[in-house]
Structures are given as structure tokens and as C-alpha cells.
Design a protein around this motif. Structure first.
Motif, PDB file in Angstrom:
ATOM      1  N   PRO A 160      16.288 -38.310 -84.814  1.00  0.00           N
ATOM      2  CA  PRO A 160      15.362 -37.710 -84.538  1.00  0.00           C
ATOM      3  C   PRO A 160      14.371 -37.146 -85.364  1.00  0.00           C
ATOM      4  N   SER A 161      14.741 -37.274 -86.607  1.00  0.00           N
ATOM      5  CA  SER A 161      13.735 -36.837 -87.634  1.00  0.00           C
ATOM      6  C   SER A 161      12.589 -37.798 -87.751  1.00  0.00           C
ATOM      7  N   SER A 162      12.814 -38.968 -87.279  1.00  0.00           N
ATOM      8  CA  SER A 162      11.459 -39.838 -87.281  1.00  0.00           C
ATOM      9  C   SER A 162      10.522 -39.369 -86.183  1.00  0.00           C
ATOM     10  N   HIS A 163      10.759 -38.747 -85.222  1.00  0.00           N
ATOM     11  CA  HIS A 163       9.983 -38.295 -84.327  1.00  0.00           C
ATOM     12  C   HIS A 163       8.985 -37.069 -85.020  1.00  0.00           C
ATOM     13  N   ASP A 164       9.676 -36.166 -85.933  1.00  0.00           N
ATOM     14  CA  ASP A 164       9.065 -35.268 -86.426  1.00  0.00           C
ATOM     15  C   ASP A 164       8.162 -35.896 -87.390  1.00  0.00           C
ATOM     16  N   LYS A 165       8.416 -37.098 -88.015  1.00  0.00           N
ATOM     17  CA  LYS A 165       7.514 -37.607 -89.053  1.00  0.00           C
ATOM     18  C   LYS A 165       6.555 -38.117 -88.232  1.00  0.00           C
ATOM     19  N   GLY A 166       6.556 -38.598 -86.878  1.00  0.00           N
ATOM     20  CA  GLY A 166       5.347 -39.055 -86.099  1.00  0.00           C
ATOM     21  C   GLY A 166       4.416 -37.905 -85.795  1.00  0.00           C
ATOM     22  N   LEU A 167       4.936 -36.807 -85.623  1.00  0.00           N
ATOM     23  CA  LEU A 167       4.119 -35.537 -85.364  1.00  0.00           C
ATOM     24  C   LEU A 167       3.342 -35.183 -86.669  1.00  0.00           C
ATOM     25  N   HIS A 168       4.181 -35.212 -87.838  1.00  0.00           N
ATOM     26  CA  HIS A 168       3.170 -34.832 -89.079  1.00  0.00           C
ATOM     27  C   HIS A 168       2.108 -36.189 -89.365  1.00  0.00           C
ATOM     28  N   GLN A 169       2.513 -37.414 -89.007  1.00  0.00           N
ATOM     29  CA  GLN A 169       1.471 -38.422 -89.147  1.00  0.00           C
ATOM     30  C   GLN A 169       0.388 -38.264 -88.110  1.00  0.00           C
ATOM     31  N   GLY A 170       0.657 -37.824 -86.921  1.00  0.00           N
ATOM     32  CA  GLY A 170      -0.343 -37.555 -85.937  1.00  0.00           C
ATOM     33  C   GLY A 170      -1.367 -36.313 -86.659  1.00  0.00           C
ATOM     34  N   VAL A 171      -0.886 -35.312 -87.031  1.00  0.00           N
ATOM     35  CA  VAL A 171      -1.706 -34.311 -87.711  1.00  0.00           C
ATOM     36  C   VAL A 171      -2.610 -34.940 -88.865  1.00  0.00           C
ATOM     37  N   ILE A 172      -1.996 -35.858 -89.449  1.00  0.00           N
ATOM     38  CA  ILE A 172      -2.719 -36.396 -90.820  1.00  0.00           C
ATOM     39  C   ILE A 172      -3.826 -37.412 -90.214  1.00  0.00           C
ATOM     40  N   PHE A 173      -3.596 -37.959 -89.081  1.00  0.00           N
ATOM     41  CA  PHE A 173      -4.574 -39.211 -88.608  1.00  0.00           C
ATOM     42  C   PHE A 173      -5.582 -37.982 -87.981  1.00  0.00           C
ATOM     43  N   ALA A 174      -5.461 -37.195 -87.296  1.00  0.00           N
ATOM     44  CA  ALA A 174      -6.473 -36.106 -86.794  1.00  0.00           C
ATOM     45  C   ALA A 174      -7.179 -35.481 -87.612  1.00  0.00           C
ATOM     46  N   LEU A 175      -6.663 -35.074 -88.789  1.00  0.00           N
ATOM     47  CA  LEU A 175      -7.554 -34.166 -90.040  1.00  0.00           C
ATOM     48  C   LEU A 175      -8.547 -35.533 -90.533  1.00  0.00           C
ATOM     49  N   LEU A 176      -7.804 -36.512 -90.708  1.00  0.00           N
ATOM     50  CA  LEU A 176      -8.838 -37.764 -91.529  1.00  0.00           C
ATOM     51  C   LEU A 176      -9.968 -38.129 -90.364  1.00  0.00           C
ATOM     52  N   ALA A 177      -9.480 -38.156 -89.180  1.00  0.00           N
ATOM     53  CA  ALA A 177     -10.724 -38.486 -88.223  1.00  0.00           C
ATOM     54  C   ALA A 177     -11.686 -37.294 -88.064  1.00  0.00           C
ATOM     55  N   ALA A 178     -11.264 -36.145 -88.279  1.00  0.00           N
ATOM     56  CA  ALA A 178     -12.092 -34.809 -88.492  1.00  0.00           C
ATOM     57  C   ALA A 178     -13.060 -35.012 -89.700  1.00  0.00           C
ATOM     58  N   ALA A 179     -12.618 -35.364 -90.807  1.00  0.00           N
ATOM     59  CA  ALA A 179     -13.136 -35.182 -92.069  1.00  0.00           C
ATOM     60  C   ALA A 179     -14.342 -36.504 -91.987  1.00  0.00           C
ATOM     61  N   LEU A 180     -13.849 -37.478 -91.459  1.00  0.00           N
ATOM     62  CA  LEU A 180     -14.683 -38.787 -91.597  1.00  0.00           C
ATOM     63  C   LEU A 180     -16.029 -38.455 -90.636  1.00  0.00           C
ATOM     64  N   PHE A 181     -15.737 -37.900 -89.369  1.00  0.00           N
ATOM     65  CA  PHE A 181     -16.838 -37.652 -88.385  1.00  0.00           C
ATOM     66  C   PHE A 181     -17.518 -36.281 -88.795  1.00  0.00           C
ATOM     67  N   GLY A 182     -17.132 -35.351 -89.374  1.00  0.00           N
ATOM     68  CA  GLY A 182     -17.632 -34.394 -89.796  1.00  0.00           C
ATOM     69  C   GLY A 182     -18.563 -34.750 -90.815  1.00  0.00           C
ATOM     70  N   ALA A 183     -18.262 -35.387 -91.775  1.00  0.00           N
ATOM     71  CA  ALA A 183     -19.227 -35.728 -92.897  1.00  0.00           C
ATOM     72  C   ALA A 183     -20.247 -36.702 -92.398  1.00  0.00           C
ATOM     73  N   SER A 184     -19.974 -37.465 -91.361  1.00  0.00           N
ATOM     74  CA  SER A 184     -21.352 -38.366 -90.795  1.00  0.00           C
ATOM     75  C   SER A 184     -22.327 -37.550 -90.235  1.00  0.00           C
ATOM     76  N   THR A 185     -22.171 -36.157 -89.824  1.00  0.00           N
ATOM     77  CA  THR A 185     -23.318 -35.410 -89.114  1.00  0.00           C
ATOM     78  C   THR A 185     -24.474 -35.120 -90.064  1.00  0.00           C
ATOM     79  N   PRO A 186     -24.448 -34.619 -91.367  1.00  0.00           N
ATOM     80  CA  PRO A 186     -25.524 -34.410 -91.963  1.00  0.00           C
ATOM     81  C   PRO A 186     -26.011 -35.795 -92.633  1.00  0.00           C
ATOM     82  N   PHE A 187     -25.449 -36.814 -92.661  1.00  0.00           N
ATOM     83  CA  PHE A 187     -26.083 -38.088 -92.962  1.00  0.00           C
ATOM     84  C   PHE A 187     -26.714 -38.716 -91.911  1.00  0.00           C
TER      85      PHE A 187
END
Length: 360
Positions: free
Chosen positions: A4-31
Motif C-alpha cells: 500500500p505504500s506505493s499508493h502513497d508514493k503515487g499521491l506524492h508524485q501527483g502533487v509534484i506533477f501538479a506543482l510542476l505543471a503550475a510553475a511552468l504554466f504560471g511562468a508563461s503568462t508574463p512572457f
């Protein structure tokens, strides 16, 4: 033996993916804001998405070449995926960017960046009330705080310029992307690079075709290149990360984490474009920060039942994947193949990912 710990790992990966997506998209707005005065909105939207599509196509072809005869990490798109992907592309890839770029012509980039938080709210509302994802009071209060911040920014612009057409256009773009997010959720188990590549190529072609049809004047090649690179990072790579997050977190939760994007954009706007926000901006930022915090600190755990199902995606043999193989398997994980899930009942912390679409 389940893990079951691998599921928790998947949740943590999901959060990292979402925050990376946010950072990349957010940085594109001023450009993107810096390019608005040089290119018509429809043409710029086309360049951003075509840059995304072509860049990811190059990566996809190189990856396919290197993997010849080997295993793949993700399942490819199937026939039943195309209607969902087509609807997502038209809403988020064609209509959304044009509305955003129209809005940016009259809205300061820092305020526009914070208004983009409305995307997360609209994404969640569609996920909750149309696609029936679970939510609780904590998540709902966070949504209200984000809405209040968006209203404050719009009201501020209305007082200064009359009816805030720019702000309304940006909210319209957020609605288009909210529809896009919920439709993309339907295909999130498939190859994220393939999904983002197809959306970029189709959306880019449609917008550039419209721009050519109305006689748009084209900018210099340096501007085209700048738009393409901005699109690859802010739309292409960001979308790949977003699809991976959808797979682990579900639509509404991914949208909540993605709400961090406007803060990245606002910070870069203030530094790069020399804008000076007033007190209303900081009040709105505080409200949005509180709303995002409520989303990020949510925890959801209860006994639930998985119904039997068949699908195809990259997976580990964790608590949710205890199946046999009808082929010789060398033990490599994650691996991808069609597989069957038996009915299962258990309790653990979870989000409405591709395995947790149950009622409450």
C-alpha cells in the motif's frame, strides 16, 4: 504481497506533477504578455500551441526510436479516447488561449495571473457537480476564498476602466480550460506526451489557420521562436505534468494544486514587467493563498469498494494491482499492459484518481 505504500508514493508524485505543471504554466503568462503587442491574439495562440506540439512531437519520435522493440511506460490513445480529447482540444486549445490573450491586452499581467486561479475553481465545480467527484466543506470553503479574490481583482479593474472586459475574457478562458481539464481526465491513463502533443498540433493548426484566413500580419522569426519556446514550456510540458497529476489525484484536486500557477506568474510579472500592485492585489493574493492552503492540506480516508474493471496504464504491483500476466514478465516496474481489477474493499488515504471513482 500488497504494498500500500506505493499508493502513497503515487499521491506524492501527483502533487509534484501538479506543482510542476503550475510553475511552468504560471511562468508563461508574463512572457505571453510581453508578446501580445507584437502578435494578434489568435496568431499568438497558434504559435504557442504549435511550439508545444512540435516540441513534444520531436520528443515523442526520439523516445519511440530509442524504445524500439522495448517496453513502453504509457498506454497509447485508443479509439474511444479521441472524442474526449477532441472536445478538450477545442475548448482548452482553441477557445481558451484566444480569450486569455484578448484579456491580456487590457489587464495587467500580475492581476491576470491571479485571475487565472478561477480555472481551478471552475474545474472543481464541473468535477463535483457534473462528473460527481467527492468534495467536503474544507474544499468548498477554499473554493469560496479563491472566488472572492477573483471578484476583488475584477471589481478593481471595473472601477478603473468601466466594465472589465479583459477580466471577463480571462474568466471565459478559465471556463474553457476547466472543461478541457475534466475531459482530459477521461484519457489521463494514456500516454501524457501523446495527449499533449496532439492537443498542441491540432490547436496550433486551427488557430494559425484562423489567423491566416483573417489576413493577420506575421511577426519576425525571433518573435515566432520566442512564442514557440514559451508554448513548449508553458503549454506543452505543463500539460504533460498536468495529465500525470490527473492520473494520481483526480480533476478537482489537481485543479486545486494547479491554483499555485498564478502566484508564479504574478511574481515574475512584478519582477520582469515592473508592475506595481496596490493593496487590493495583496488582499486578493492573501485570500487566494488561504484558499489554496485549505485545498493542499485536505485529507480523505475511509473504507471504500473498488468494482471490477479492465483498463490499460503504467502501474506497479501495489495493493490495487494484484493480477496475473498472460505473458512472460521480467519483473520490471512500472510496466504497461491491459489488466483486470477484481472487486476489492479496503481503507486508506486516497484521492479520486483513475482507481477511485466511487460514490460516498
Amino acid at each position: 504481497m500488497s504494498r500500500p505504500s506505493s499508493h502513497d508514493k503515487g499521491l506524492h508524485q501527483g502533487v509534484i506533477f501538479a506543482l510542476l505543471a503550475a510553475a511552468l504554466f504560471g511562468a508563461s503568462t508574463p512572457f505571453a504578455k510581453s508578446l501580445v503587442g507584437q502578435v494578434a491574439p489568435v496568431a499568438l495562440a497558434g504559435m504557442l500551441y504549435m511550439g508545444s506540439g512540435l516540441g513534444l512531437l520531436g520528443f515523442y519520435l526520439v523516445r519511440s526510436f530509442l524504445r524500439r522493440g522495448g517496453s513502453t511506460d504509457d498506454a497509447g490513445l485508443t479509439g474511444r479516447d479521441w472524442p474526449w480529447l477532441g472536445g478538450a482540444t477545442m475548448a482548452g486549445g482553441v477557445a481558451g488561449p484566444v480569450l486569455l490573450l484578448i484579456g491580456l491586452t487590457t489587464t495587467p499581467a500580475s492581476s491576470a495571473a491571479l485571475l487565472l486561479n478561477i480555472e481551478g475553481v471552475l474545474t472543481s465545480m464541473l468535477a463535483w457537480f457534473v462528473f460527481k467527484e467527492n468534495f467536503d466543506r474544507r474544499i468548498f470553503i477554499g473554493m469560496l476564498l479563491i472566488v472572492a479574490a477573483g471578484v476583488l481583482l475584477s471589481w478593481q479593474q471595473s472601477a478603473a476602466t468601466g466594465l472589465p472586459w479583459g477580466a471577463l475574457a480571462i474568466v471565459g478562458a478559465c471556463l474553457c480550460w476547466a472543461i478541457d481539464n475534466n475531459l482530459t481526465r477521461k484519457v489521463s491513463a494514456s500516454d501524457a506526451v501523446q495527449i499533449a502533443c496532439m492537443k498542441g498540433l491540432v490547436a496550433g493548426s486551427v488557430n494559425l489557420g484562423i489567423a491566416a484566413a483573417v489576413g493577420t500580419t506575421w511577426p519576425t522569426w525571433t518573435t515566432v521562436l520566442a512564442a514557440g519556446v514559451t508554448g513548449l514550456c508553458g503549454y506543452g510540458l505543463s500539460l504533460v505534468m498536468f495529465v500525470l497529476a490527473l492520473r494520481h489525484l483526480g480533476t478537482a484536486r489537481t485543479g486545486a494544486y494547479f491554483s499555485a500557477a498564478p502566484f508564479v506568474g504574478a511574481a515574475i510579472s512584478l519582477a520582469m514587467l515592473g508592475e506595481r500592485p496596490d493593496a487590493a492585489f495583496w488582499v486578493a493574493a492573501t485570500l487566494m493563498g488561504a484558499g489554496i492552503w485549505l485545498h493542499l492540506t485536505e485529507s480523505h480516508e475511509h473504507e471504500h469498494q473498488h468494482e471490477a474493471m479492465d483498463h490499460n496504464h503504467a502501474h506497479h504491483h501495489d495493493a490495487h494491482h494484484q493480477h496475473q500476466h498472460d505473458f512472460e514478465w521480467d519483473g520490471t516496474e512500472p510496466h504497461t499492459h491491459p489488466h483486470h481489477h477484481e472487486r476489492l474493499r479496503h481503507a486508506h488515504k486516497h484521492y479520486p484518481d483513475i482507481h477511485h471513482q466511487h460514490e460516498h
